[in-house]
Design a protein around this motif. Structure first.
Motif, PDB file in Angstrom:
ATOM      1  N   GLY A   1      49.573 111.101 126.223  1.00 51.09           N
ATOM      2  CA  GLY A   1      48.869 112.104 127.001  1.00 51.09           C
ATOM      3  C   GLY A   1      48.028 111.532 128.127  1.00 51.09           C
TER       4      GLY A   1
ATOM      5  N   TRP B   1      50.593 111.640 121.064  1.00 53.06           N
ATOM      6  CA  TRP B   1      50.455 112.200 122.404  1.00 53.06           C
ATOM      7  C   TRP B   1      49.003 112.163 122.863  1.00 53.06           C
ATOM      8  CZ3 TRP B   1      53.007 113.425 126.620  1.00 53.06           C
ATOM      9  CH2 TRP B   1      52.380 114.242 127.559  1.00 53.06           C
ATOM     10  N   ARG B   2      48.092 112.563 122.005  1.00 57.18           N
ATOM     11  CA  ARG B   2      46.679 112.576 122.392  1.00 57.18           C
ATOM     12  C   ARG B   2      46.142 111.171 122.664  1.00 57.18           C
ATOM     13  NH1 ARG B   2      43.148 116.711 122.097  1.00 57.18           N
ATOM     14  NH2 ARG B   2      43.818 118.693 121.211  1.00 57.18           N
TER      15      ARG B   2
ATOM     16  N   VAL C   1      44.117 117.296 128.403  1.00 60.40           N
ATOM     17  CA  VAL C   1      45.172 116.911 127.465  1.00 60.40           C
ATOM     18  C   VAL C   1      45.038 117.762 126.203  1.00 60.40           C
ATOM     19  CG1 VAL C   1      46.198 115.020 126.151  1.00 60.40           C
ATOM     20  CG2 VAL C   1      45.165 114.567 128.381  1.00 60.40           C
ATOM     21  N   THR C   2      46.123 118.423 125.781  1.00 55.44           N
ATOM     22  CA  THR C   2      46.151 119.196 124.551  1.00 55.44           C
ATOM     23  C   THR C   2      46.938 118.429 123.498  1.00 55.44           C
ATOM     24  OG1 THR C   2      48.150 120.416 125.171  1.00 55.44           O
ATOM     25  CG2 THR C   2      46.038 121.304 125.917  1.00 55.44           C
ATOM     26  N   ARG C   3      47.121 119.038 122.339  1.00 56.06           N
ATOM     27  CA  ARG C   3      47.838 118.353 121.256  1.00 56.06           C
ATOM     28  C   ARG C   3      49.337 118.253 121.530  1.00 56.06           C
ATOM     29  NH1 ARG C   3      50.468 121.411 117.528  1.00 56.06           N
ATOM     30  NH2 ARG C   3      50.041 119.872 115.891  1.00 56.06           N
TER      31      ARG C   3
ATOM     32  N   ALA D   1      51.612 114.623 117.504  1.00 57.43           N
ATOM     33  CA  ALA D   1      50.418 115.127 118.196  1.00 57.43           C
ATOM     34  C   ALA D   1      49.380 114.021 118.362  1.00 57.43           C
ATOM     35  CB  ALA D   1      49.820 116.306 117.430  1.00 57.43           C
ATOM     36  N   TRP D   2      49.195 113.182 117.350  1.00 55.07           N
ATOM     37  CA  TRP D   2      48.257 112.066 117.474  1.00 55.07           C
ATOM     38  C   TRP D   2      48.729 111.071 118.526  1.00 55.07           C
ATOM     39  CZ3 TRP D   2      46.943 110.546 111.700  1.00 55.07           C
ATOM     40  CH2 TRP D   2      46.368 111.657 111.070  1.00 55.07           C
TER      41      TRP D   2
END
Length: 436
Positions: free
Chosen positions: A15, A10-11, A67-69, A7-8
């Protein structure tokens, strides 16, 4: 970072790059996927009169992108003549064009659709996001393939069916459900585990009643029917339907009662429902007991919601061959979750009447993804979920730590599990591993 904190990653990296790529390719992708509309007659007439080239087709407008997680969420304003079905049909082509893992189309209102895109395989290694505590009877259970949390909401879906073959992750789903319910106050857990109690006995300190054979299961279900009837009398006594009572205070279920008069909610967890339906010796006594058990379950499924009694049925096999009344019982189970199954009959019993498209999906779940399942609703929609890995030790620690929340129900006192030999868990409960 990409593996340990996807998730980090991607963000912070993937992302923003994906968002720029989507905006740059938006017009060409819409044209390639035939999601554009021809210019209006007025524009064509003006161009012809002005001796100008014919105007280009009109592209639907991307009004918002964030952009989401786990991916991107975009809002698209449709052009005249377009509808949500056009984008839903082209969802797979959009996925390839924008290099995303999945694209889900949802209509927000007339003329506006939402594209929820997943940037990576969130079910490969499940990491549940932090969720805020909620009121009511809701438990965060798993992660959906679009990155959102799958909740088990008993007020919205009172009764549910959880199926899965051996080593499919069905027991992990059940443990996580018990863990979530164990943390809620004024919730009584009732267990029926005909596998000699091996699945629910380690969690017994948080259970108000627990049985491990069909004979005790029948007596327990009959006691729940008696409690249901008494709860209805409490509701009737509190209705007070007179001219001076506001409409909002008139209730027909347990949730409308004052909190101090509301009886404890009861969640019945049945492991291996087939063991309650099978008749081994063929004797008349066993057939009579089996019919009484199924009849009691059908009555609880039909009438238990208003009295605060909810059913959670689990099993490896569920089909009409288990005997009469099974189909009637299935009709009352609105929530359907199916892990990997070994036969098409079980898949059809789970989804054939509400989401036929999910029948093939649950049979194609690979063996190397335990916890992956298909969840469907009575509205016909379905999606893939995966439960984070949860050990029996972690579930037992949570149940032991919240043993003081176990309601004492007089009608079920004779089936209260004896846990004298089980030591209390320490106050600091180890963190549950969220990796699947």
């Amino acid at each position: 970072m990409r593996w340990r904190r996807p998730a980090w990653y991607w963000r912070g990296i993937s992302g923003p790059v994906a968002a720029v790529r989507l905006r740059v390719r938006w017009g060409s992708v819409m044209e390639a996927c035939e999601l554009v509309v021809a210019p209006t007659r007025f524009r064509l007439t003006v161009a012809r009169m002005a001796h100008r080239p014919a105007p280009a087709p009109r592209v639907p407008r991307l009004v918002r992108l964030r952009v989401t997680r786990t991916g991107l969420v975009g809002r698209v304003r449709l052009r005249p003549g377009q509808d949500t079905h056009d984008f839903a049909t082209a969802a797979d082509r959009l996925r390839h064009s924008f290099a995303m893992q999945q694209v889900v189309v949802r209509e927000l209102r007339a003329g506006v659709v939402e594209l929820r895109m997943t940037g990576y395989d969130v079910l490969r290694r499940v990491q549940m996001p932090r969720v805020k505590p909620t009121s009511g009877l809701r438990v965060p259970m798993a992660l959906r393939e679009d990155g959102s949390v799958h909740w088990r909401d008993y007020r919205q879906t009172p009764h549910a069916l959880n199926l899965g073959a051996t080593q499919s992750g069905k027991s992990v789903y059940q443990r996580r459900l018990v863990m979530g319910l164990a943390k809620l106050p004024n919730v009584a857990l009732v267990g029926v585990d005909c596998k000699e109690g091996v699945e629910l006995a380690p969690l017994a300190r948080r259970f108000s009643a627990l049985v491990d054979n069909p004979d005790d299961a029948l007596a327990l279900l009959e006691a729940l029917l008696g409690r249901m009837a008494e709860t209805y009398q409490v509701i009737r006594a509190e209705q007070r339907i007179t001219a001076d009572v506001p409409d909002a205070e008139i209730t027909a279920d347990i949730w409308g009662l004052p909190e101090e008069k509301r009886p404890a909610l009861v969640v019945v967890v049945i492991d291996e429902i087939a063991e309650l339906s099978l008749v081994s010796s063929g004797s008349k006594e066993e057939e009579k007991r089996r019919d009484q058990i199924i009849t009691a379950l059908v009555r609880l499924a039909q009438l238990g919601r208003a009295a605060g009694i909810y059913l959670e049925l689990c099993g490896q096999r569920f089909g009409a061959d288990l005997g009469k009344g099974i189909t009637t019982l299935r009709a009352q189970l609105s929530g359907r979750v199916s892990h990997r199954v070994n036969d098409e009959g079980t898949a059809k019993m789970a989804f054939g009447d509400i989401a036929p498209g999910a029948v093939l999906a649950c049979m194609q779940i690979p063996d190397n993804r335990p916890g992956a399942a298909v969840v469907a609703s009575s509205s016909g929609g379905w999606s893939m979920i995966r439960t984070p890995k949860t050990s029996m030790r972690a579930a037992a620690n949570v149940c032991n730590a919240h043993a003081d929340l176990t309601p004492d129900i007089p009608e079920l006192a004779r089936w209260r599990p004896s846990v004298a030999g089980i030591s209390l868990a320490e106050s600091s409960v180890p963190a549950v591993s969220e990796a699947a």
